[in-house]
Design an enzyme around this catalytic site. Structure first.
Site, short mmCIF file in Angstrom:
data_model
loop_
_atom_site.label_atom_id
_atom_site.label_comp_id
_atom_site.label_asym_id
_atom_site.label_seq_id
_atom_site.Cartn_x
_atom_site.Cartn_y
_atom_site.Cartn_z
N GLU A 1 1.03 -1.57 0.12
CA GLU A 1 -0.37 -0.20 0.13
C GLU A 1 0.78 2.06 -0.17
OE1 GLU A 1 -1.99 -0.05 3.52
OE2 GLU A 1 -3.13 -2.28 3.12
N LYS B 1 2.71 4.50 1.68
CA LYS B 1 3.23 5.14 3.14
C LYS B 1 2.54 6.81 2.91
CE LYS B 1 4.62 5.57 6.62
NZ LYS B 1 3.80 6.88 7.45
N ARG C 1 -2.53 9.24 11.44
CA ARG C 1 -3.34 8.80 11.59
C ARG C 1 -4.66 8.85 12.36
NH1 ARG C 1 -1.14 3.63 13.02
NH2 ARG C 1 -2.74 1.86 12.54
#
EC number: 6.5.1.1
Length: 503
Positions: free
Chosen positions: A210, A212, A217
């Protein structure tokens, strides 16, 4: 229990580097706490406040001029009650009332108790008793398996609640913890990977690869029309991100828990600098017009089904079902040539690199393991700032050369691995010189030594064997990328992660 007992245990834990002694000392404290004292004691030795933020700033704390009490008289309950009343003070005149309540507490505390409170209230209480150590102490005190405590803590997100359950209900109570929509789960973390080839070989190609992303977050929960948005540190920011709340309400489901990143994008659709994204997470933000875009990479719950223990392949299927247009791009079981092309494409799109994740791995909440590996064109590590030297030349008058440390995975103590002043802009030098004295542990003529509280992202060309530093390794050509206010000290990389970068 007297508050002074907690203060003395804190000092004892801080004074030893033995993990076994730390745990035993903490377990004895927790075992002697009354049921109503357990929650605040567990929170305090973890460096936390059960009440959360109190609305008391550093200047207010350091401006307290009351003398110290001579006798130890404060109880745990009295201190907890005083802090609760401060936290609950709202409305007109709240600041003056908080200061008055705080001054009353200060006047009845001894000098050692005041020092402990100052560090606790300012978020600077770092004593080696990180949450991982307190988790083990809870297990010892309650005589239950530590793995059960870890899982309950993972699901509750609050160690005091977990400790109370272990004390009152033992193993049975700990097994009752389940993922609860609306209650944040401690996030799974990634380890630095050495290279694309090594990561692919480690999992024999059975991976999801995936992008980065260089974002913040987030964890998004929804139940019916109710939505919650949490940060990496489990802080509830729902009220400050209306665009994420609206998006979550539009998903085709009844209930869901999603893990991912959020970014601010420029007009060309490329990621804005990390600091601009983080500005939306500030307590008082002046950048609400800067829209956040979510990119989810995991699904922990969907329509009544918990997926924490399901393999990533199954969680990924749930994710693409419920949030197909908000999912981070990924390729499943690619060959090495495809991965290299994908890596180049991620960089060309303005992202940091790629994540390589084992398809058969469960969601190891709150843990940093090899199942998730981050691969970037240059190695980066999240390290602790242990000190800074006063500069010379154009840096005269500024705290400059940083002392950098990784965490010992066993004791939680910092291990020095290098120094650097490279990458420090004038703005960062000014910020360090103002901020670092607030974290001062000691100082001499040349250096200010800090409590290991600040996390900085460091880029490096590699790691080499060295007898110069306690960790027996040294960073090669280290330079500062940025500070990470979204990360706690326990999120810093371990000395083992550093050593894995050795050639």
């Amino acid at each position: 229990m007297l508050f002074s007992h907690v203060v003395r245990v804190s000092a004892a834990v801080r004074a030893t580097t033995s993990r076994k002694t730390k745990i035993a000392t903490l377990a004895e404290l927790l075992g002697s706490a009354a049921p109503e004292e357990l929650a605040p004691v567990v929170a305090w030795v973890s460096g936390e406040l059960p009440q959360g933020r109190l609305g008391i700033g550093w200047r207010t704390l350091t401006a307290l001029e009351h003398g110290a009490a001579q006798d130890e008289q404060l109880s745990v309950i009295e201190v907890d009650d005083a802090l609760r009343r401060i936290a609950e003070t709202k409305g007109t005149g709240a600041r003056a009332t908080r200061v008055e309540l705080l001054a009353g507490l200060w006047a009845t505390a001894t000098r050692d108790e005041q020092s402990f409170l100052l560090r606790l209230l300012s978020g600077e209480l770092r004593q080696g008793a990180l949450a991982a150590l307190v988790v083990e102490a809870v297990a010892v005190a309650a005589r239950v398996p530590v793995e059960l405590v870890r899982r309950a803590y993972m699901l509750s997100g609050q160690l005091p609640i977990t400790a109370a359950a272990a004390r009152t209900g033992g193993e049975a109570a700990l097994r009752e913890f389940r993922l609860e929509v609306g209650r944040a789960v401690r996030p799974m973390l990634a380890a630095p990977g050495a290279s694309l080839e090594e990561a692919m070989a480690e999992f024999d190609g059975a991976v999801s690869v995936e992008h980065k992303m260089d974002g913040a977050r987030i964890q998004v929960h929804r139940r019916g029309a109710e939505v919650w948005v949490f940060t990496r540190t489990l802080r509830d920011i729902t009220g400050g991100v209306p665009e994420l709340v609206e998006l979550a309400r539009g998903l085709d489901c009844e209930s869901v828990v999603l893990d991912g990143e959020t970014l601010a994008l420029d007009d060309a659709g490329r990621p804005r600098p990390f600091q601009e994204t983080m500005s939306r997470f500030a307590e008082v933000s002046s950048t609400r017009e800067l829209l956040l875009h979510p990119y989810f990479f995991d699904c922990l719950h969907l329509d009544g089904v918990d997926l924490l223990d399901a393999p990533l392949l199954e969680r990924r299927a749930a994710l693409t079902k419920v949030a197909p247009t908000q999912s981070i791009p990924a390729i499943i079981r690619p060959d090495n040539e495809v991965v290299e092309e994908y890596f180049d494409g991620a960089l060309a799109s303005g992202h940091e690199g790629v994540m390589i994740k084992a398809l058969d791995a469960p969601y190891a909440a709150g843990r940093r393991g090899r199942a998730w590996q981050k691969i970037k064109p240059t190695h980066t590590l999240d390290l602790l700032v242990l000190g800074a030297e006063w500069g010379y030349g154009r840096r005269t008058g500024y705290l400059s050369n940083l002392h950098l440390g990784a965490r010992d995975g066993e004791t939680g103590e910092p291990v020095m691995v290098g120094k650097t002043f490279k990458g420090l802009t004038d703005a960062l030098l000014q910020w360090q010189t103002v901020e670092f004295p607030r974290h001062e542990r000691s100082s001499d003529e040349h250096t200010v030594y800090l409590w290991p509280e600040l996390v900085v992202e460091i880029a490096l060309d590699g790691v080499q064997v060295s007898s110069r530093y306690p960790g027996a390794v040294a960073l090669r050509f280290a330079r500062v990328v940025r500070y990470r206010p979204d990360k706690r000290p326990e999120d810093a990389d371990t000395i083992d992660a550093v050593r894995r970068l050795l050639p």
